[in-house]
Design an enzyme around this catalytic site. Structure first.
Site, mmCIF file in Angstrom:
data_model
loop_
_atom_site.group_PDB
_atom_site.id
_atom_site.type_symbol
_atom_site.label_atom_id
_atom_site.label_comp_id
_atom_site.label_asym_id
_atom_site.label_seq_id
_atom_site.Cartn_x
_atom_site.Cartn_y
_atom_site.Cartn_z
ATOM 1 N N ARG A 106 0.826 -1.212 0.000
ATOM 2 C CA ARG A 106 0.000 0.000 0.000
ATOM 3 C C ARG A 106 0.863 1.267 0.000
ATOM 4 N NH1 ARG A 106 -4.057 0.170 -2.329
ATOM 5 N NH2 ARG A 106 -2.967 1.888 -3.325
ATOM 6 N N LYS A 173 2.811 39.612 -1.449
ATOM 7 C CA LYS A 173 1.436 39.470 -1.934
ATOM 8 C C LYS A 173 0.571 40.569 -1.337
ATOM 9 C CE LYS A 173 0.309 35.416 -3.257
ATOM 10 N NZ LYS A 173 -0.156 34.013 -3.392
ATOM 11 N N GLU A 201 3.654 40.411 -6.329
ATOM 12 C CA GLU A 201 2.351 40.130 -6.916
ATOM 13 C C GLU A 201 1.618 41.441 -7.181
ATOM 14 O OE1 GLU A 201 -0.740 37.019 -5.441
ATOM 15 O OE2 GLU A 201 -1.342 38.953 -4.584
ATOM 16 N N ASP A 222 -1.395 38.643 -11.182
ATOM 17 C CA ASP A 222 -2.407 37.819 -10.536
ATOM 18 C C ASP A 222 -3.790 37.977 -11.154
ATOM 19 O OD1 ASP A 222 -3.285 36.016 -8.490
ATOM 20 O OD2 ASP A 222 -4.151 37.733 -7.439
#
Length: 286
Positions: A106, A173, A201, A222
């Site tokens: 797994r 940002k 950004e 953006d």
């Protein structure tokens, strides 16, 4: 595991394998199903194969899981990471202790399915912008603890890594800008701190000149449509690299790439790529 020479900067394969298996085996360290059902001396042969058309990634790590539990395993990789394979392609053949193979199964499959899913989606996006000169980037939208592996998978699919974390470049940002009081002041503070690479950004064209004047070395454009991206690229005029970001899909990426941006970043490559359909079938050996 010494037979598995897989090396990846920032990734300790032995620790990853050990911790992943420990999670599965729990506090008792036992696979109670295999121990109770499979004789200790039983041996299996097995074949891992792809049920889909995929770009393969993660096979050396799957190999490490099996070798960790059965150092004497006979194992052959039939393809390499980065190969594109058609449905029904055999990826790996193995022969060894049945209990060990079942216990590792797994973890090995989870790794190959997840990384191959990322590599496969990445290749589709790379193919979609072929010939434009634009470069596909990944992002930091990764599963905690798996960033190095997931970014390896995007490279395997033909993409290019963006920054690896918060340490290797500044990315300013909207929230940073809001606190700093504007793009110019935010960039100025980062440059004053001695940070060489400052990604800014912007979501409005009027932020471009102030950001560049303050010393931004890379502009992230953006959520801009193709027309706005073309205008932004024209304003930048090659002074720094430009990157389109936000809401990019297979349906929209080509039009954005054709605007002349240097890069396009796509968060969904690592955030939401579906797992590849890879299976492993065992046959008892006499």
């Amino acid at each position: 595991m010494s037979n598995t020479p897989f090396k990846l900067a920032g990734f300790d394969i032995e620790t990853f394998v050990r911790d992943t298996l420990a999670e599965d085996l729990g506090p008792t360290g036992r696979d109670v199903t295999s121990e109770s059902v499979i004789p200790a001396d039983a041996r299996f042969s097995g074949t891992m194969d792809s049920r889909d058309a995929i770009v393969v990634a993660g096979l050396p790590i799957a190999e490490a899981f099996f070798r960790f539990l059965d150092p004497d395993i006979e194992l052959e990789l039939l393809v390499q990471d980065g190969d594109f394979v058609t449905p029904g392609t055999d990826l790996m053949r193995l022969k060894g202790k049945a209990r060990a193979l079942l216990t590792a199964e797994r973890s090995a499959l989870n790794t190959v399915q997840h990384l191959s899913g990322i590599a496969t989606m990445t290749r589709a996006y790379v193919d979609a912008i072929k010939g434009t000169g634009c470069i596909l980037l990944d992002t930091r939208k990764t599963i905690p603890g798996l960033r190095v592996l997931e970014k390896y998978a995007t490279r395997t699919g033909g993409g290019t890594n963006h920054r690896m974390g918060l340490w290797d470049a500044a990315m300013i940002k909207d929230n940073h800008v809001a606190v700093a009081g504007g793009v110019a002041e935010a960039v100025r503070r980062a440059k004053s701190a001695g940070i060489a690479e400052v990604i800014l950004e912007v979501d409005h064209l009027d932020q471009i000149e102030p950001g560049l004047a303050a010393g931004a070395t890379h502009l992230l454009l953006d959520n801009m449509d193709p027309d706005m991206l073309r205008s932004a690229v024209a304003l930048v005029a090659g002074r720094v690299p430009t990157e389109a970001s936000g809401g990019v899909t297979l349906d929209t990426i080509r039009a954005k790439a054709e605007t002349g941006v240097t890069y396009i970043s796509v968060g969904r490559l690592t955030q939401s790529a579906p797992a590849a359909d890879v299976g492993l079938d065992f046959t008892p050996l006499d």
